[in-house]
Design an enzyme around this catalytic site. Structure first.
Site, PDB file in Angstrom:
ATOM      1  N   GLU A  39      68.902  42.600  53.396  1.00 23.33           N
ATOM      2  CA  GLU A  39      67.429  42.599  53.475  1.00 23.33           C
ATOM      3  C   GLU A  39      66.899  41.334  52.835  1.00 23.33           C
ATOM      4  O   GLU A  39      65.941  40.727  53.293  1.00 23.33           O
ATOM      5  CB  GLU A  39      66.861  43.833  52.766  1.00 23.33           C
ATOM      6  CG  GLU A  39      65.359  44.001  52.871  1.00 23.33           C
ATOM      7  CD  GLU A  39      64.557  43.279  51.793  1.00 23.33           C
ATOM      8  OE1 GLU A  39      65.162  42.809  50.803  1.00 23.33           O
ATOM      9  OE2 GLU A  39      63.337  43.136  51.949  1.00 23.33           O
ATOM     10  N   GLU A  40      67.533  40.926  51.739  1.00 24.66           N
ATOM     11  CA  GLU A  40      67.024  39.780  50.978  1.00 24.66           C
ATOM     12  C   GLU A  40      67.166  38.461  51.737  1.00 24.66           C
ATOM     13  O   GLU A  40      66.552  37.465  51.380  1.00 24.66           O
ATOM     14  CB  GLU A  40      67.753  39.685  49.627  1.00 24.66           C
ATOM     15  CG  GLU A  40      67.589  40.903  48.735  1.00 24.66           C
ATOM     16  CD  GLU A  40      66.176  41.072  48.161  1.00 24.66           C
ATOM     17  OE1 GLU A  40      65.977  41.970  47.333  1.00 24.66           O
ATOM     18  OE2 GLU A  40      65.270  40.300  48.538  1.00 24.66           O
ATOM     19  N   ASP A  83      60.809  62.534  44.244  1.00 28.37           N
ATOM     20  CA  ASP A  83      60.282  63.836  44.692  1.00 28.37           C
ATOM     21  C   ASP A  83      59.372  63.672  45.900  1.00 28.37           C
ATOM     22  O   ASP A  83      59.391  64.479  46.828  1.00 28.37           O
ATOM     23  CB  ASP A  83      59.521  64.511  43.546  1.00 28.37           C
ATOM     24  CG  ASP A  83      60.450  64.959  42.430  1.00 28.37           C
ATOM     25  OD1 ASP A  83      59.995  65.048  41.271  1.00 28.37           O
ATOM     26  OD2 ASP A  83      61.642  65.192  42.710  1.00 28.37           O
ATOM     27  N   ASP A 107      65.183  46.548  42.476  1.00 27.18           N
ATOM     28  CA  ASP A 107      65.181  45.960  43.819  1.00 27.18           C
ATOM     29  C   ASP A 107      66.601  45.766  44.317  1.00 27.18           C
ATOM     30  O   ASP A 107      67.179  44.688  44.151  1.00 27.18           O
ATOM     31  CB  ASP A 107      64.439  44.621  43.809  1.00 27.18           C
ATOM     32  CG  ASP A 107      64.350  44.012  45.193  1.00 27.18           C
ATOM     33  OD1 ASP A 107      64.157  42.798  45.276  1.00 27.18           O
ATOM     34  OD2 ASP A 107      64.508  44.763  46.183  1.00 27.18           O
ATOM     35  N   ASP A 152      61.147  59.162  39.170  1.00 31.72           N
ATOM     36  CA  ASP A 152      61.167  60.619  39.383  1.00 31.72           C
ATOM     37  C   ASP A 152      60.118  61.020  40.422  1.00 31.72           C
ATOM     38  O   ASP A 152      60.397  61.735  41.382  1.00 31.72           O
ATOM     39  CB  ASP A 152      60.887  61.316  38.052  1.00 31.72           C
ATOM     40  CG  ASP A 152      61.108  62.828  38.154  1.00 31.72           C
ATOM     41  OD1 ASP A 152      60.642  63.554  37.261  1.00 31.72           O
ATOM     42  OD2 ASP A 152      61.742  63.264  39.130  1.00 31.72           O
TER      43      ASP A 152
HETATM   44  N1  DTR Z   1      60.667  42.260  50.118  1.00 28.45           N
HETATM   45  C1  DTR Z   1      61.016  43.131  49.017  1.00 28.45           C
HETATM   46  C2  DTR Z   1      59.944  43.198  47.941  1.00 28.45           C
HETATM   47  C3  DTR Z   1      58.603  43.434  48.502  1.00 28.45           C
HETATM   48  C4  DTR Z   1      57.575  42.570  48.468  1.00 28.45           C
HETATM   49  N2  DTR Z   1      56.473  43.153  49.053  1.00 28.45           N
HETATM   50  C5  DTR Z   1      56.806  44.374  49.477  1.00 28.45           C
HETATM   51  C6  DTR Z   1      56.052  45.356  50.136  1.00 28.45           C
HETATM   52  C7  DTR Z   1      56.675  46.559  50.430  1.00 28.45           C
HETATM   53  C8  DTR Z   1      58.021  46.775  50.109  1.00 28.45           C
HETATM   54  C9  DTR Z   1      58.785  45.757  49.465  1.00 28.45           C
HETATM   55  C10 DTR Z   1      58.146  44.592  49.144  1.00 28.45           C
HETATM   56  C11 DTR Z   1      62.289  42.657  48.387  1.00 28.45           C
HETATM   57  O1  DTR Z   1      62.278  41.641  47.709  1.00 28.45           O
HETATM   58  O2  DTR Z   1      63.293  43.345  48.577  1.00 28.45           O
HETATM   59 ZN    ZN Z   2      64.068  41.738  46.808  1.00 31.53          ZN
HETATM   60 ZN    ZN Z   3      63.762  45.008  47.948  1.00 27.40          ZN
HETATM   61 CA    CA Z   4      62.025  65.398  39.977  1.00 29.22          CA
END
Ligand code: DTR
Ligand code: ZN
Ligand code: ZN
Ligand code: CA
Length: 447
Positions: free
Chosen positions: A180-181, A315, A146, A311
């Site tokens: 994003e977080e 792809d 993540d 992987d």
């Molecule tokens: N918000 C994202 C993790 C996350 C949780 N539910 C979803 C659904 C689709 C994509 C990502 C996520 C994070 O913690 O970056």
């Molecule tokens: Zn996250």
């Molecule tokens: Zn994330």
């Molecule tokens: Ca591959």
């Protein structure tokens, strides 16, 4: 079909002269010298096939992101040096590959944040296909699943575009989001800065946030049916079941694009939720355990990665980018898919292949799948032709022989009812004897 009068007879070896007479008699008997099979139906050219995204390349990027975190206080979080170092790493790769890169600044929580945008020169800028991933981690760790996983996936797809010299009909733009977080701050800043005209030019945005969870599930965003279908067909053609991503809308960087009316899609392998027994039965892994036990934790490092998921998703991401940017994403009328690219056939050499990626055709292929072939060659008895299904199984269309006529312009019918229709089909052609040569001019599939 006859050899046009007055056309230079091709050079032949002694062995072949002897066969010539017999061959001609044989052809007259089979009518090949008189019957002209219809040329393949004309339709929009099908998408070129995406190249494989090497797992080794993806893991090399993850190692770099791990090193960056270790060298910068243990994380790559917004406002911390590890994030800016991550931006510099990705930007350096893209600049070297020929991208036009832009670093977009914004402020959040009193710190400067950065989005990295990379445009692949060319394509119709009124029709933009975007793929993105957030590049920041949480403060507790390196953020490898993540979301170095998604960042590496998007980076490697962008580099594959450059390596292959792909020239899509549509314009390709890749993005790595900051903060994003903290609440999708970078992607919201980007979308918020678009004019309505710029927004209308984005045909679709593909999001990749957590694509290598150790206890992986294969989730496809179901926000836009067309994009969803591209991903689901790709996995189905490889026998990998998928589920709709249900951890809730708004949970990643596709949300601002969706709110702006832009079609979105993406892939996800799961975060803190636990894998059910049924899911473990179809995907493997461990039931009753979180898809990613290190979600937002200090253990989200390079050991917290499922290589198979990484992987596959790399792809699948490449396939979606190629398919959605080719300009031939919807099946032409009547379900005809065609590849008109000329492919030289080495005289007496190895087989060559030409791909057609089929999307938008649910289920299996028909019992009478029609394969149109147009090969220009001076001795068709040299040619062996196979149709290779997305799962790799070969269906023989034509064997070699003493048929001395020119060209193969024919439509073959194949019982492909055991094959999934979606995926990349290939026509495999080999010239198995010396002294005559030619090329594949065009081939098609009619479902
Ligand atoms: N918000 C994202 C993790 C996350 C949780 N539910 C979803 C659904 C689709 C994509 C990502 C996520 C994070 O913690 O970056
Ligand atoms: Zn996250
Ligand atoms: Zn994330
Ligand atoms: Ca591959």
């Amino acid at each position: 079909m006859s050899t046009p009068a007055g056309r230079r007879l091709p050079r032949r070896s002694p062995r072949r002269r002897a066969a010539l007479g017999a061959g001609l008699a044989g052809l007259l008997a089979t009518g090949l010298l008189t019957g002209a099979a219809p040329a393949p139906a004309s339709a929009a050219p099908a998408a070129a096939a995406a190249p494989d995204i090497p797992l080794a390349n993806l893991k090399a990027h993850l190692s770099q992101f791990q090193s960056i975190a270790q060298a910068n206080g243990g994380n790559r979080a917004h406002g911390r040096p590890g994030y800016r170092a991550s931006v510099d790493y990705v930007k350096g790769k893209l600049d070297a590959a020929g991208y036009t890169t832009t670093v977009q600044q914004f402020t959040s929580n009193g710190s400067t944040g950065y989005n990295l945008i990379a445009d692949w020169p060319g394509g119709d800028t009124d029709s933009v296909v975007m793929a993105g991933a957030h590049l920041d981690s949480v403060g507790s760790g390196a953020g490898i699943n993540d979301n170095a996983s998604g960042s590496a996936g998007v980076l490697e797809v962008a580099l594959a575009v450059a390596r292959s010299g792909y020239r899509p009909d549509k314009h390709l733009r890749f993005a790595w989001w900051g903060a994003e977080e903290l609440g999708l701050v970078g992607s919201r800043h980007y979308v918020g800065g678009l004019s309505s005209s710029e927004r209308s030019k984005i045909d679709g945005y593909l999001n990749f946030d957590m694509i290598a969870s150790p206890n992986a599930g294969y989730f496809v965003y179901d926000d836009d049916p067309r994009i969803e279908r591209v991903f689901k067909d790709w996995f189905a053609a490889r026998g990998v079941p998928t589920e709709i991503e249900t951890e809730g809308d708004g949970r990643s960087d596709h949300a601002p694009f969706k709110a702006a009316g832009i079609p979105v899609g993406g892939l996800f392998t799961g975060a803190g939720r636990t894998k059910t027994t049924a899911q473990a039965q179809k995907w493997g892994g461990t039931a009753g355990v979180a898809f990613d036990r290190c979600y937002h934790s200090s253990c989200d490092n390079t050991s917290n990665v499922n290589d198979t998921a990484l992987d596959r998703n790399g792809d699948a991401a490449a396939h979606a980018v190629w398919t959605l940017s080719s300009g031939a994403t919807a099946p032409p009328p009547g379900g005809v898919f065609e590849n008109t690219a000329d492919v030289p056939i080495p005289d007496g050499g190895p087989a060559v292949e030409s791909p057609i990626t089929v999307t938008g055709v649910p289920g299996n292929a028909p019992g009478a799948l029609r394969v149109g072939v147009d090969i220009r060659h001076t001795y068709r008895g040299d040619l062996v032709i196979d149709l290779v299904a997305p799962d790799g199984s070969a269906h023989r269309l034509k064997g070699s022989g003493t048929d001395s006529g020119d060209d193969v312009v024919a439509t073959y019918t194949v019982d492909a009812s055991s094959e999934a229709a979606g995926g990349t089909w290939r026509l495999r052609v080999q010239d198995v004897h010396r002294y005559d040569s030619g090329h594949l001019d065009d081939w098609s599939l009619t479902f």
